[in-house]
Scaffold this motif. Structure first.
Motif, mmCIF file in Angstrom:
data_model
loop_
_atom_site.group_PDB
_atom_site.id
_atom_site.type_symbol
_atom_site.label_atom_id
_atom_site.label_comp_id
_atom_site.label_asym_id
_atom_site.label_seq_id
_atom_site.Cartn_x
_atom_site.Cartn_y
_atom_site.Cartn_z
ATOM 1 N N HIS A 618 0.868 -1.180 0.000
ATOM 2 C CA HIS A 618 0.000 0.000 0.000
ATOM 3 C C HIS A 618 0.901 1.225 0.000
ATOM 4 C CE1 HIS A 618 -3.902 1.969 1.762
ATOM 5 N NE2 HIS A 618 -3.563 2.440 0.577
ATOM 6 N N VAL A 619 1.346 1.642 -1.181
ATOM 7 C CA VAL A 619 2.448 2.592 -1.313
ATOM 8 C C VAL A 619 2.128 3.690 -2.317
ATOM 9 C CG1 VAL A 619 4.276 1.016 -0.629
ATOM 10 C CG2 VAL A 619 3.526 1.025 -3.003
ATOM 11 N N GLY A 620 2.724 4.849 -2.071
ATOM 12 C CA GLY A 620 2.566 5.958 -2.998
ATOM 13 C C GLY A 620 3.641 6.996 -2.777
ATOM 14 N N ALA A 621 3.633 8.028 -3.624
ATOM 15 C CA ALA A 621 4.564 9.152 -3.526
ATOM 16 C C ALA A 621 3.744 10.432 -3.496
ATOM 17 C CB ALA A 621 5.530 9.165 -4.707
ATOM 18 N N ASP A 622 4.224 11.437 -2.759
ATOM 19 C CA ASP A 622 3.488 12.695 -2.654
ATOM 20 C C ASP A 622 3.269 13.312 -4.027
ATOM 21 O OD1 ASP A 622 3.192 12.601 0.075
ATOM 22 O OD2 ASP A 622 4.902 13.899 0.500
ATOM 23 N N VAL A 623 1.997 13.493 -4.385
ATOM 24 C CA VAL A 623 1.657 14.071 -5.683
ATOM 25 C C VAL A 623 2.130 15.526 -5.740
ATOM 26 C CG1 VAL A 623 -0.241 14.750 -7.200
ATOM 27 C CG2 VAL A 623 -0.307 12.535 -6.008
ATOM 28 N N GLY A 624 2.876 15.845 -6.778
ATOM 29 C CA GLY A 624 3.379 17.193 -6.970
ATOM 30 C C GLY A 624 4.727 17.447 -6.349
ATOM 31 N N GLY A 625 5.187 16.532 -5.475
ATOM 32 C CA GLY A 625 6.448 16.731 -4.780
ATOM 33 C C GLY A 625 6.248 17.537 -3.510
ATOM 34 N N PHE A 626 6.866 17.096 -2.421
ATOM 35 C CA PHE A 626 6.713 17.771 -1.130
ATOM 36 C C PHE A 626 7.396 19.135 -1.131
ATOM 37 C CE2 PHE A 626 8.383 18.272 3.320
ATOM 38 C CZ PHE A 626 7.159 18.540 3.929
ATOM 39 N N PHE A 627 8.616 19.185 -1.619
ATOM 40 C CA PHE A 627 9.356 20.438 -1.714
ATOM 41 C C PHE A 627 9.132 21.080 -3.077
ATOM 42 C CE2 PHE A 627 11.954 18.237 1.496
ATOM 43 C CZ PHE A 627 12.026 19.224 2.475
ATOM 44 N N GLY A 628 9.169 22.410 -3.108
ATOM 45 C CA GLY A 628 9.139 23.115 -4.376
ATOM 46 C C GLY A 628 7.740 23.339 -4.908
ATOM 47 N N ASN A 629 7.687 23.994 -6.051
ATOM 48 C CA ASN A 629 6.419 24.397 -6.640
ATOM 49 C C ASN A 629 6.298 23.821 -8.049
ATOM 50 O OD1 ASN A 629 5.514 26.248 -4.465
ATOM 51 N ND2 ASN A 629 7.392 27.341 -5.038
ATOM 52 N N PRO A 630 5.494 22.796 -8.239
ATOM 53 C CA PRO A 630 5.364 22.200 -9.567
ATOM 54 C C PRO A 630 4.628 23.133 -10.510
ATOM 55 C CG PRO A 630 3.714 21.283 -8.089
ATOM 56 C CD PRO A 630 4.599 22.161 -7.249
ATOM 57 N N ASP A 631 5.041 23.137 -11.764
ATOM 58 C CA ASP A 631 4.242 23.856 -12.742
ATOM 59 C C ASP A 631 3.022 23.008 -13.089
ATOM 60 O OD1 ASP A 631 4.994 21.927 -14.685
ATOM 61 O OD2 ASP A 631 6.658 23.161 -15.384
ATOM 62 N N ALA A 632 2.128 23.577 -13.868
ATOM 63 C CA ALA A 632 0.851 22.917 -14.142
ATOM 64 C C ALA A 632 1.050 21.595 -14.870
ATOM 65 C CB ALA A 632 -0.045 23.849 -14.953
ATOM 66 N N ASN A 633 2.023 21.535 -15.781
ATOM 67 C CA ASN A 633 2.232 20.308 -16.550
ATOM 68 C C ASN A 633 2.740 19.181 -15.662
ATOM 69 O OD1 ASN A 633 2.277 18.730 -18.909
ATOM 70 N ND2 ASN A 633 4.447 19.201 -19.252
ATOM 71 N N LEU A 634 3.732 19.482 -14.802
ATOM 72 C CA LEU A 634 4.253 18.465 -13.891
ATOM 73 C C LEU A 634 3.162 17.986 -12.937
ATOM 74 C CD1 LEU A 634 6.460 16.778 -12.549
ATOM 75 C CD2 LEU A 634 7.168 18.829 -11.284
ATOM 76 N N LEU A 635 2.387 18.928 -12.386
ATOM 77 C CA LEU A 635 1.351 18.541 -11.434
ATOM 78 C C LEU A 635 0.313 17.637 -12.091
ATOM 79 C CD1 LEU A 635 0.349 19.003 -8.493
ATOM 80 C CD2 LEU A 635 -1.154 20.774 -9.435
ATOM 81 N N ALA A 636 -0.111 18.000 -13.316
ATOM 82 C CA ALA A 636 -1.113 17.193 -14.004
ATOM 83 C C ALA A 636 -0.586 15.793 -14.296
ATOM 84 C CB ALA A 636 -1.536 17.877 -15.296
ATOM 85 N N ARG A 637 0.660 15.689 -14.767
ATOM 86 C CA ARG A 637 1.233 14.367 -15.037
ATOM 87 C C ARG A 637 1.375 13.551 -13.748
ATOM 88 N NH1 ARG A 637 0.248 12.966 -20.193
ATOM 89 N NH2 ARG A 637 1.513 14.109 -21.737
ATOM 90 N N TRP A 638 1.647 14.230 -12.630
ATOM 91 C CA TRP A 638 1.786 13.498 -11.369
ATOM 92 C C TRP A 638 0.431 12.951 -10.916
ATOM 93 C CZ3 TRP A 638 6.648 15.205 -8.543
ATOM 94 C CH2 TRP A 638 7.100 14.187 -7.694
ATOM 95 N N TYR A 639 -0.624 13.769 -11.065
ATOM 96 C CA TYR A 639 -1.961 13.274 -10.728
ATOM 97 C C TYR A 639 -2.322 12.063 -11.586
ATOM 98 C CZ TYR A 639 -3.802 16.652 -7.361
ATOM 99 O OH TYR A 639 -4.052 17.387 -6.215
#
Length: 921
Positions: A618-639
């Motif tokens: 039961h595993v995952g990674a923080d969507v968008g990254g914990f540190f820093g500010n993702p741009d819209a493209n990175l955030l959407a791909r992470w979701y």
């Protein structure tokens, strides 16, 4: 003055951590004395030999003495054949000056022995046969070969790297040695010329680790014969197929708090599972190095011309010798205790390992939905606005999370009376919409006599001690902190009792828990963790012995606390950062403090696969990254990526910009909404896979080779994964990418959105525009879905199902569905449905897999979609005991050579609790 200095140092460390990882805070192998000593062992010169005249056989296995011929120290070798094609090998001191620590935490209680026979015994060695397997013990030098049938698959000490540092008295101590111990006040003969730095104490960045028993490490090489790929030993931000370490540090297993960790290196991170799997076209094999102390693993991949000889056991240049992956394991203390799991297939190894350490308990369904977290949501009004905005923007959400700032001055089990004055009302507002709340409980407790929990534990002397016997004072988020001794059953009992609703005031049965910082993180400690020479009074050992298991003991006690508060009726959910072998029994895991960078999105895939194949499912990674500010493209791909991974949570650091989905542009919001809806549609599939995970140990998220173990092209793939055996997922992890190069294993595969059809084995470039993640359903599979996506999964419990049938080249398909109440343990008393669906010859059937299960669900079958029919049917009919036989409405969209056809059957209307058939004429 000293306290002020310590605080200044701790704060300086914290500021360094927040800005970026400082590798100087963490040891390299060269800075670790026992790592240096084991790496210095020369292959082919092993002094260890089995004394064959001491070998005895009992009901459990074989026992004999092993001698180090250089220093005459005697050890005990034990070999135990176990049920389900597993063998255990133990080496321990025969007469230590005190008993050596043996980890009691990882294994489940019921490990059963296998019947066996000794088929050969001579001065040269012993052969033990169990089932179709053999363990062949070569006496001099000691070497143990494990055969699966006639195939040699694992060889231990084949390179002669076995090294067992026995306990000894420190020079100047006049105590006499136990029999067989040699001279206590001098190094043994084979150690006279070795690196003596760090034998009795070791310093690093101003911290000194005392070692009252001196050097006590253990190590041995383990070779996977005929293998080119090994996997596992999480946690590292590195490739899934583990790399050679001949030119780098070894992989390290030592639970550490590493902020903003780097990718593509073998540095230790938050958790440790000392399990490694080897995959070949003929065999899947695994080893479990059962040791909770700091451990390093070297990996060397040997070609045909330089491998272990089946005759001598050491390096040769024999042309007929097979390739291998030679691994070298060494731990700072404890004993050598190795389990070898012989497969022969991936699903067999998953089951065998679950038999040793347990499997993931079926989580409540809501935990498989979407989670929204931030350090920190500011107050109750902030929480209210966030979850109302999820409704406003038509975004499903199951759980809101609160980080450390919700507490009264970072005193866990409390609330900030100004920001969160009405936690019960706040939680009721969430649960009224079908949602849950998670609060954080960290492992450090503020040293404040006015803080109820600290005073209770302090007064009962249940905290970890320093080497001098005082209560340990470390620095973490609350400032001066103490750490509960989780090796003490009394401490675990007291801690778990604190989750009762009358003790944790403001919590409810819908309040769940996040255990963070439980490596344990100590800002003022060596390597940002607890000194190794701290003492655990509960079992009377140094921290070095239990370090990697400490976080697991904490979250297991949290799990027990959740059970207590509901009278053991409701399934707990909790998330942990630190983990060890066995963590799967009680917690989900995330990959820690990642960063809003494409490289961290990419590395999450191999990190989650490494966890999954070693039992942490039961595993995952923080969507968008914990540190820093993702741009819209990175955030959407992470979701998109996380929607097809087991644990789905967005999280962000205190200093990042707010990034709730509606704060981005309309197109990004649409993409995120689509990803969330895809996740909720597939919750029945995820839930069924987690039920099967509990039964068999098979992870829901799997490498391709788990389903295609004979396809060597899959062995090095980490950019794709399977969900069960039905869906192939290829997340987009490169900026600007609008295509993906996908490897399709044998069979036919259908894009789940446009039904484009792909035949394998083949590599193909597929379209992946910004709003699409490449996901393909395997021909021959049946997937259950719920297509009425609501604001939370709990509101979908009685909703109808859709079955998506993707036909293989023979026009067949099968699948499963598991149904229960989604949150209690009633399923263990038979209140469940476990169904098998089969399609063949134009007939879809539903039958119970387990006839003992019965659950009165109100869910019914709303739709059946059949992909890949060659022609339009003339009629579709359904038959069941309650609806009888009747014709059904359907529509047909014809396919082509590159696109599958789709037959949609509407409203069969049968209850999911009854057996039925649907016939396509």
């Amino acid at each position: 003055m000293m306290a002020t200095l310590c605080r200044s140092v701790a704060l300086a460390v914290l500021l360094t951590l927040v800005s970026a990882v400082d590798r100087g805070n963490f040891k390299s192998c060269q800075q670790s004395s026992f790592c240096r000593r084991h790496r210095a062992v020369k292959p082919g010169e092993s002094p260890y030999a089995l004394l064959t005249n001491t070998v005895t056989v009992n009901d459990a296995g074989l026992v004999g003495d092993v001698i180090n011929e250089n220093n005459r120290i005697v050890f005990t070798l034990e070999i135990y054949p176990l049920k389900d094609s597993t063998v255990r090998i133990k080496i321990n001191e025969k007469n230590p000056i005190k008993p050596r620590f043996e980890d009691p935490y990882a294994l489940v209680k019921d490990i059963h022995g296998e019947s066996f026979e000794v088929v050969d015994q001579s001065a040269q060695g012993v052969t033990v046969k169990f089932g179709s397997h053999r363990a062949v013990v070569n006496a001099k030098p000691l070497k143990i070969d494990i055969y699966n049938g006639n195939d040699l698959v694992v060889s231990t000490n084949a390179r002669g790297l076995l090294k067992f540092e026995h306990y000894r008295n420190k020079p100047g101590n006049e105590e006499q040695p136990a029999e067989g111990e040699g001279e206590p006040n001098a190094l043994p003969a084979d150690d006279q010329e070795e690196d003596k730095d760090g034998l009795w104490e070791e310093s690093f960045k101003g911290h000194t680790d005392s070692k009252p028993l001196g050097p006590a490490s253990v190590g041995m090489d383990i070779s996977f014969v005929n293998s080119k790929h090994v996997y596992g030993i999480p946690e590292h931000a590195d490739s899934f197929s583990l790399r050679e370490t001949t030119s780098t540090d070894p992989y390290r297993l030592y639970n550490l708090d590493v902020f903003e960790y780097e990718v593509d290196n073998p540095m230790a991170l938050y958790g440790s599972v000392p399990v490694m799997l080897s995959q070949t076209a003929r065999h899947t094999t695994a080893v479990f190095w059962h040791n909770s102390a700091e451990t390093w693993i070297d990996i060397k991949k040997l070609p045909d011309s330089n491998v272990v000889s089946s005759i001598t056991g050491f390096f040769s240049s024999g042309e007929t010798d097979p390739p291998q992956v030679s691994t070298h394991w060494f731990s700072e203390s404890g004993i050598i205790d190795v389990f070898v799991m012989l497969g022969p297939k991936p699903m067999d190894v998953f089951r065998q390992y679950a038999g040793l350490t347990g499997s993931q308990n079926l989580p409540p369904l809501f935990s498989l939905g979407y989670h929204q977290c931030r350090w920190n949501y500011n107050d109750e009004e902030d929480v209210r606005q966030v979850h109302e905005n999820f409704d406003k923007h038509d975004l499903p959400l199951d759980v809101m999370w609160l980080d450390i700032e919700h507490t009264d001055g970072k005193r866990y089990f409390t609330w900030d009376h100004y920001k969160f004055p009405n936690p019960l009302e706040m939680t009721a507002n969430l649960t009224a919409r079908g949602r849950k709340l998670v609060t954080i409980i960290d492992v450090h407790f503020k040293r404040d006599n006015n803080y109820f929990f600290y005073k209770e534990v302090h007064d009962r002397d249940l905290f970890v001690h320093t080497k001098d016997g005082n209560e340990f004072d470390g620095w973490c988020w609350p400032g001066s902190s103490s750490y509960i001794d989780m090796t003490n059953p009394e401490a675990r009992e007291h801690y778990s009792d604190t989750y009762r609703l009358d003790r944790y005031k403001g919590s409810t049965l819908d309040t769940f828990t996040w255990n963070d910082m439980n490596e344990p993180s100590v800002f003022s400690g060596p390597e940002i963790t607890m000194p190794k020479d701290n003492l655990h009074p509960g079992i009377g050992v140094e921290h070095r012995e239990v370090h990697n298991a400490y976080g697991m003991l904490f979250h297991e006690s949290t799990y027990e606390g959740h059970l207590k508060r509901s009278d053991r009726r409701l399934r707990p959910f909790l998330l942990t950062r630190a983990f060890y072998a066995g963590t799967q029994r009680s917690a989900a895991v995330w990959t820690g403090d990642n960063t809003a960078e494409w490289s961290h999105l990419r590395i999450s895939q191999p990190m989650l696969l490494s966890l999954s194949v070693t039992g942490i499912t039961h595993v995952g990674a923080d969507v968008g990254g914990f540190f820093g500010n993702p741009d819209a493209n990175l955030l959407a791909r992470w979701y998109q990526a996380a929607a097809f991974q087991p644990f789905y949570r967005a999280h962000a650091h205190l200093d990042t910009k707010r990034r709730e989905p509606w704060l981005f542009d309309t197109e990004t919001l649409r993409i995120i909404r689509k990803s969330l809806r895809q996740r909720y549609q597939h919750l029945p599939l995820w839930y069924s896979l987690f039920y099967e995970n509990e039964l068999t140990g098979a992870p829901p998220m799997r490498p391709l080779w788990a389903s295609f173990p004979e396809d060597e092209a899959t062995f090095g793939i980490e950019s794709e994964h399977m969900i069960g055996s039905a869906l192939l997922v290829n997340p987009i992890t490169e900026p600007g990418a609008v295509t993906a190069n996908v490897y399709f294993p044998a069979g036919v595969w259908y894009d789940i959105e446009d039904l484009s059809m792909h035949h394998g084995p083949s590599h193909k470039v597929v379209s992946a525009p910004r709003d699409k993640i490449p996901v393909f359903q395997r021909g021959g599979s049946i997937i259950p879905r719920k297509d009425r996506v609501r604001r939370a999964s709990t509101l979908m419990r009685e909703d109808p199902y859709t079955l998506v049938i993707a036909l293989d080249s023979d026009g067949k398909a099968q699948g499963t569905l598991y149904i229960d109440d989604e949150h209690t343990f009633d399923y263990r008393q038979g209140k469940f449905l476990y169904l098998a669906f089969s399609y063949e010859g134009g007939v879809l059937t539903s039958k119970k897999i387990d006839p003992n299960g019965s659950y009165d669900t109100a869910s019914w079958l709303e739709r059946v979609i059949v992909i890949g029919l060659h022609k339009q049917p003339t009629k579709v009919s359904v038959n069941s005991a309650t609806v009888g036989t009747r014709d059904l409405e359907s529509t047909f969209e014809s396919g082509s050579a590159t696109q599958g056809s789709q037959l949609t059957i509407r409203k069969p209307g049968v209850s999911m609790r009854e057996e039925f058939t649907i016939t396509i004429h």
